[in-house]
Design a protein around this motif. Structure first.
Motif, PDB file in Angstrom:
ATOM      1  N   LEU A   6      15.793  12.156  -4.472  1.00  0.00           N
ATOM      2  CA  LEU A   6      14.427  11.742  -4.169  1.00  0.00           C
ATOM      3  C   LEU A   6      13.483  12.032  -5.333  1.00  0.00           C
ATOM      4  O   LEU A   6      13.664  12.995  -6.074  1.00  0.00           O
ATOM      5  CB  LEU A   6      13.935  12.452  -2.909  1.00  0.00           C
ATOM      6  CG  LEU A   6      14.738  12.191  -1.630  1.00  0.00           C
ATOM      7  CD1 LEU A   6      14.134  12.968  -0.465  1.00  0.00           C
ATOM      8  CD2 LEU A   6      14.809  10.703  -1.305  1.00  0.00           C
ATOM      9  N   SER A   7      12.472  11.194  -5.473  1.00  0.00           N
ATOM     10  CA  SER A   7      11.439  11.387  -6.486  1.00  0.00           C
ATOM     11  C   SER A   7      10.257  12.116  -5.868  1.00  0.00           C
ATOM     12  O   SER A   7       9.984  11.996  -4.667  1.00  0.00           O
ATOM     13  CB  SER A   7      10.972  10.040  -7.041  1.00  0.00           C
ATOM     14  OG  SER A   7      11.989   9.396  -7.762  1.00  0.00           O
ATOM     15  N   THR A   8       9.542  12.851  -6.692  1.00  0.00           N
ATOM     16  CA  THR A   8       8.357  13.582  -6.226  1.00  0.00           C
ATOM     17  C   THR A   8       7.116  13.255  -7.058  1.00  0.00           C
ATOM     18  O   THR A   8       6.032  13.708  -6.732  1.00  0.00           O
ATOM     19  CB  THR A   8       8.603  15.100  -6.280  1.00  0.00           C
ATOM     20  OG1 THR A   8       8.978  15.475  -7.612  1.00  0.00           O
ATOM     21  CG2 THR A   8       9.705  15.503  -5.310  1.00  0.00           C
ATOM     22  N   THR A   9       7.275  12.460  -8.112  1.00  0.00           N
ATOM     23  CA  THR A   9       6.158  12.148  -8.992  1.00  0.00           C
ATOM     24  C   THR A   9       5.430  10.901  -8.518  1.00  0.00           C
ATOM     25  O   THR A   9       6.064   9.886  -8.204  1.00  0.00           O
ATOM     26  CB  THR A   9       6.654  11.917 -10.435  1.00  0.00           C
ATOM     27  OG1 THR A   9       7.400  13.054 -10.859  1.00  0.00           O
ATOM     28  CG2 THR A   9       5.492  11.691 -11.377  1.00  0.00           C
ATOM     29  N   PHE A  10       4.085  10.971  -8.458  1.00  0.00           N
ATOM     30  CA  PHE A  10       3.293   9.776  -8.166  1.00  0.00           C
ATOM     31  C   PHE A  10       3.315   8.894  -9.412  1.00  0.00           C
ATOM     32  O   PHE A  10       2.879   9.308 -10.479  1.00  0.00           O
ATOM     33  CB  PHE A  10       1.857  10.147  -7.811  1.00  0.00           C
ATOM     34  CG  PHE A  10       0.985   8.949  -7.556  1.00  0.00           C
ATOM     35  CD1 PHE A  10       0.866   8.424  -6.282  1.00  0.00           C
ATOM     36  CD2 PHE A  10       0.302   8.333  -8.591  1.00  0.00           C
ATOM     37  CE1 PHE A  10       0.068   7.303  -6.041  1.00  0.00           C
ATOM     38  CE2 PHE A  10      -0.499   7.222  -8.362  1.00  0.00           C
ATOM     39  CZ  PHE A  10      -0.609   6.710  -7.082  1.00  0.00           C
ATOM     40  N   CYS A  11       3.848   7.691  -9.271  1.00  0.00           N
ATOM     41  CA  CYS A  11       3.977   6.782 -10.407  1.00  0.00           C
ATOM     42  C   CYS A  11       3.352   5.430 -10.092  1.00  0.00           C
ATOM     43  O   CYS A  11       3.319   4.999  -8.941  1.00  0.00           O
ATOM     44  CB  CYS A  11       5.454   6.563 -10.751  1.00  0.00           C
ATOM     45  SG  CYS A  11       6.317   8.020 -11.322  1.00  0.00           S
ATOM     46  N   GLY A  12       2.902   4.765 -11.134  1.00  0.00           N
ATOM     47  CA  GLY A  12       2.459   3.388 -10.994  1.00  0.00           C
ATOM     48  C   GLY A  12       1.041   3.244 -10.499  1.00  0.00           C
ATOM     49  O   GLY A  12       0.245   4.184 -10.488  1.00  0.00           O
ATOM     50  N   SER A  13       0.713   2.033 -10.052  1.00  0.00           N
ATOM     51  CA  SER A  13      -0.629   1.700  -9.581  1.00  0.00           C
ATOM     52  C   SER A  13      -0.702   1.845  -8.068  1.00  0.00           C
ATOM     53  O   SER A  13       0.198   1.398  -7.357  1.00  0.00           O
ATOM     54  CB  SER A  13      -0.976   0.263  -9.971  1.00  0.00           C
ATOM     55  OG  SER A  13      -0.925   0.103 -11.375  1.00  0.00           O
ATOM     56  N   ALA A  14      -1.776   2.427  -7.584  1.00  0.00           N
ATOM     57  CA  ALA A  14      -1.922   2.666  -6.144  1.00  0.00           C
ATOM     58  C   ALA A  14      -1.805   1.384  -5.338  1.00  0.00           C
ATOM     59  O   ALA A  14      -1.222   1.365  -4.257  1.00  0.00           O
ATOM     60  CB  ALA A  14      -3.258   3.350  -5.867  1.00  0.00           C
ATOM     61  N   ALA A  15      -2.347   0.283  -5.849  1.00  0.00           N
ATOM     62  CA  ALA A  15      -2.344  -0.977  -5.104  1.00  0.00           C
ATOM     63  C   ALA A  15      -0.938  -1.473  -4.805  1.00  0.00           C
ATOM     64  O   ALA A  15      -0.719  -2.191  -3.828  1.00  0.00           O
ATOM     65  CB  ALA A  15      -3.112  -2.044  -5.887  1.00  0.00           C
ATOM     66  N   TYR A  16       0.029  -1.082  -5.628  1.00  0.00           N
ATOM     67  CA  TYR A  16       1.418  -1.524  -5.462  1.00  0.00           C
ATOM     68  C   TYR A  16       2.306  -0.416  -4.898  1.00  0.00           C
ATOM     69  O   TYR A  16       3.508  -0.629  -4.726  1.00  0.00           O
ATOM     70  CB  TYR A  16       1.996  -1.983  -6.808  1.00  0.00           C
ATOM     71  CG  TYR A  16       1.372  -3.248  -7.339  1.00  0.00           C
ATOM     72  CD1 TYR A  16       1.975  -4.488  -7.133  1.00  0.00           C
ATOM     73  CD2 TYR A  16       0.185  -3.219  -8.072  1.00  0.00           C
ATOM     74  CE1 TYR A  16       1.417  -5.660  -7.632  1.00  0.00           C
ATOM     75  CE2 TYR A  16      -0.387  -4.384  -8.572  1.00  0.00           C
ATOM     76  CZ  TYR A  16       0.237  -5.587  -8.347  1.00  0.00           C
ATOM     77  OH  TYR A  16      -0.331  -6.743  -8.838  1.00  0.00           O
ATOM     78  N   SER A  17       1.739   0.758  -4.626  1.00  0.00           N
ATOM     79  CA  SER A  17       2.542   1.919  -4.249  1.00  0.00           C
ATOM     80  C   SER A  17       2.870   1.933  -2.762  1.00  0.00           C
ATOM     81  O   SER A  17       2.038   1.597  -1.917  1.00  0.00           O
ATOM     82  CB  SER A  17       1.806   3.215  -4.613  1.00  0.00           C
ATOM     83  OG  SER A  17       1.705   3.342  -6.016  1.00  0.00           O
ATOM     84  N   ALA A  18       4.081   2.370  -2.456  1.00  0.00           N
ATOM     85  CA  ALA A  18       4.530   2.503  -1.076  1.00  0.00           C
ATOM     86  C   ALA A  18       3.784   3.640  -0.387  1.00  0.00           C
ATOM     87  O   ALA A  18       3.311   4.578  -1.044  1.00  0.00           O
ATOM     88  CB  ALA A  18       6.033   2.771  -1.050  1.00  0.00           C
ATOM     89  N   PRO A  19       3.674   3.606   0.947  1.00  0.00           N
ATOM     90  CA  PRO A  19       2.930   4.652   1.664  1.00  0.00           C
ATOM     91  C   PRO A  19       3.468   6.052   1.426  1.00  0.00           C
ATOM     92  O   PRO A  19       2.698   7.003   1.291  1.00  0.00           O
ATOM     93  CB  PRO A  19       3.053   4.242   3.136  1.00  0.00           C
ATOM     94  CG  PRO A  19       4.113   3.202   3.198  1.00  0.00           C
ATOM     95  CD  PRO A  19       4.125   2.540   1.868  1.00  0.00           C
TER      96      PRO A  19
END
Length: 290
Positions: free
Chosen positions: A172-185
């Protein structure tokens, strides 16, 4: 001497001529370039090891460099060369494409489901399936990172800044990555997440944006976004209804529960993606083994 001027001199000595800036990130800059060696339009991503955070230097950058060395696919931006200077400069020399998916959607308002959106989406799915089959995850899938040729027929996935290896379902990943608009809940809520399933969610957002010209969820408040996402996606009232198979696929990709989403391999077998939609009866939402 500035970092850009230093890079220009370093690359100039190697036969590269830098052009205008194409994009800029927190720790990188992408410049247009030409070279007699490759004789095609190029883009060069420049990073300076001396000007980045320790987290980027020791975690994200090594992952990116490792991954781009070993991936080759018709729908992934081709990397010609990786250059590392003794002064800390890192240069990724890649093919340059004419535009990106976001600019195309902004120009057209939205893409017709068939064939334009379906054809581009199918190519993005092919690229993502290639990565996932090799236990690699992108973690920053968005319209800006889908590059397009001038005729709009070829799509290529780009920017592996947040990519990593995911060797098993329990990795599992624990880092917040990418753009919020495209991010999974699950990413927005800050809980450990299956990055492959998070990529699939982002894939659903990309498809929604392509066929509607809108974002599926309001990202002005990241804290409230999971509440919206749990209620499910809605469509702008001013738009004509999308074809049912396309709506069904978006609904599957944007399932709040990661376990309820299809794998990218199952998405690739979807009849709408494979251009096998039957006009006389509804097609399955997702084909392939569960």
């Amino acid at each position: 001497m500035s970092k850009t001027n230093t890079g220009e001199k370093f690359l100039g000595d190697l036969g590269y001529k830098l052009g205008p800036t194409l994009g800029e990130g927190r720790f990188s800059k992408v410049k247009a370039a030409t070279s007699d060696k490759y004789k095609v339009p190029l883009a060069i991503k420049l990073m300076d090891r001396r000007r980045v955070t320790p987290d980027f230097l020791y975690k994200f950058l090594p992952r990116e460099l490792s991954i781009i060395r070993k991936i080759r696919h018709p729908n992934i931006v081709h990397i010609f060369e990786l250059i590392e200077g003794c002064d800390g400069l890192v240069c990724i020399v890649m093919e340059a494409l004419a535009t990106d998916l976001l600019k195309l959607v902004q120009h057209l308002g939205k893409l017709p489901c068939v064939p334009k959106a379906r054809d581009i989406f199918g190519q993005v799915v092919a690229a993502l399936r290639y990565l996932h089959d090799r236990d690699l995850v992108h973690r920053d899938l968005k319209c800006e990172n889908v590059l397009l040729t001038a005729d709009g027929h070829r799509a290529k996935l780009s920017d592996f800044s947040f990519s990593k290896e995911a060797n098993s379902y329990s990795d599992l990943s624990t880092t917040f990555c990418g753009s919020a608009a495209y991010s999974a809940p699950e990413v927005l809520m800050g809980i450990p997440y299956n990055a492959k399933m998070a990529d699939v969610w982002s894939l659903g957002v990309v498809l929604y944006v392509m066929v509607t010209g809108f974002m599926p969820f309001d990202d002005t408040s990241v804290r409230r976004m999971p509440q919206q996402q749990k209620k499910g996606v809605k469509y702008p009232e001013e738009l004509p209804p999308l074809p049912e198979p396309c709506q069904a696929l978006i609904a599957q990709l944007l399932q709040f529960s990661p376990a309820a989403r299809p794998t990218v391999g199952q998405v690739a077998k979807n009849k709408w993606v494979k251009k096998e939609v039957c006009v006389t009866k509804p097609s399955p939402e997702i084909s392939g083994e569960q």
